[in-house]
Design a protein around this motif. Structure first.
Motif, short mmCIF file in Angstrom:
data_model
loop_
_atom_site.label_atom_id
_atom_site.label_comp_id
_atom_site.label_asym_id
_atom_site.label_seq_id
_atom_site.Cartn_x
_atom_site.Cartn_y
_atom_site.Cartn_z
N GLN A 1 0.84 -1.19 0.00
CA GLN A 1 0.00 0.00 0.00
C GLN A 1 0.88 1.24 0.00
O GLN A 1 1.88 1.31 0.72
CB GLN A 1 -0.91 0.01 1.23
CG GLN A 1 -2.00 -1.04 1.18
CD GLN A 1 -2.96 -0.90 2.35
OE1 GLN A 1 -2.58 -0.55 3.46
NE2 GLN A 1 -4.23 -1.19 2.10
N LEU A 2 0.47 2.19 -0.81
CA LEU A 2 1.10 3.50 -0.84
C LEU A 2 0.03 4.52 -0.48
O LEU A 2 -1.04 4.53 -1.08
CB LEU A 2 1.67 3.82 -2.23
CG LEU A 2 2.71 2.85 -2.79
CD1 LEU A 2 3.12 3.28 -4.20
CD2 LEU A 2 3.93 2.78 -1.89
N GLY B 1 5.34 3.03 -7.53
CA GLY B 1 6.59 2.33 -7.29
C GLY B 1 6.70 1.14 -8.21
O GLY B 1 5.68 0.55 -8.59
N GLY B 2 7.91 0.81 -8.59
CA GLY B 2 8.07 -0.31 -9.49
C GLY B 2 9.46 -0.91 -9.43
O GLY B 2 10.40 -0.27 -8.95
N ASN B 3 9.57 -2.12 -9.91
CA ASN B 3 10.85 -2.82 -9.92
C ASN B 3 11.33 -3.12 -11.33
O ASN B 3 12.22 -3.95 -11.52
CB ASN B 3 10.74 -4.10 -9.10
CG ASN B 3 10.59 -3.81 -7.63
OD1 ASN B 3 11.40 -3.10 -7.03
ND2 ASN B 3 9.54 -4.34 -7.01
N GLY B 4 10.74 -2.43 -12.30
CA GLY B 4 11.20 -2.59 -13.68
C GLY B 4 12.38 -1.70 -13.97
O GLY B 4 12.93 -1.03 -13.09
N VAL B 5 12.74 -1.64 -15.23
CA VAL B 5 13.87 -0.83 -15.65
C VAL B 5 13.60 0.65 -15.41
O VAL B 5 14.47 1.41 -15.00
CB VAL B 5 14.20 -1.07 -17.14
CG1 VAL B 5 15.32 -0.15 -17.60
CG2 VAL B 5 14.57 -2.52 -17.37
N TYR C 1 4.07 0.60 -13.68
CA TYR C 1 4.43 0.58 -12.28
C TYR C 1 3.84 -0.67 -11.66
O TYR C 1 2.96 -1.31 -12.23
CB TYR C 1 3.92 1.83 -11.55
CG TYR C 1 2.45 2.13 -11.78
CD1 TYR C 1 2.05 3.03 -12.76
CD2 TYR C 1 1.47 1.49 -11.03
CE1 TYR C 1 0.72 3.30 -12.97
CE2 TYR C 1 0.13 1.76 -11.24
CZ TYR C 1 -0.24 2.66 -12.21
OH TYR C 1 -1.57 2.92 -12.43
N ASP C 2 4.32 -1.01 -10.49
CA ASP C 2 3.80 -2.17 -9.78
C ASP C 2 2.84 -1.78 -8.66
O ASP C 2 1.94 -2.55 -8.30
CB ASP C 2 4.96 -2.98 -9.18
CG ASP C 2 5.88 -3.55 -10.25
OD1 ASP C 2 7.10 -3.34 -10.17
OD2 ASP C 2 5.36 -4.19 -11.19
#
Length: 121
Positions: free
Chosen positions: A3-4, A97-101, A108-109
């Motif tokens: 959660q954000l 937020g994300g964990n991609g490039v 985003y994730d």
């Protein structure tokens, strides 16, 4: 589920400043890149700022020099400071937020629920 939660939006006069906060339910150190995008009524989503885990920042021309993004890995919070606000900055601001490039308003994730920023006299 991550959660954000954004906070800090509101009504600001032109030329004013504000700081938005985004509190995460997990350690943001585990999230590669955090950012903010905004969406005004009838307009496309627009990336406002991004910051990687290593502190590399990115700003589009529309806010360059007026926006500062930062992340506090202890408080698990990301901040967006906006200065010299203009009426065209009026929009709902979303924390992502994300964990991609990379990160973008459509890639985003995780995303918060958004906070309204209105710039008006």
């Amino acid at each position: 589920q991550v959660q954000l939660v954004e906070s800090g939006g509101g009504l600001v006069q032109p030329g004013g400043s504000l700081t938005l906060s985004c509190a995460a339910s997990i350690s943001i150190s585990s999230i590669y890149v955090m950012g903010w995008y905004r969406q005004a009524p009838g307009k496309q989503r627009e990336l406002v700022a991004g910051i990687t885990r290593g502190g590399i920042v990115n700003y589009p021309d529309a806010v360059h020099g007026r926006a500062t993004i930062s992340r506090d890995n202890v408080k698990n919070t990301v901040y967006l400071q906006m200065n010299s606000l203009k009426p065209e900055d009026t929009a709902v601001y979303f924390c992502i937020g994300g964990n991609g490039v990379g990160i973008s308003p459509t890639e985003y994730d995780y995303r918060g629920q958004g906070t309204q920023v209105t710039v008006s006299s």
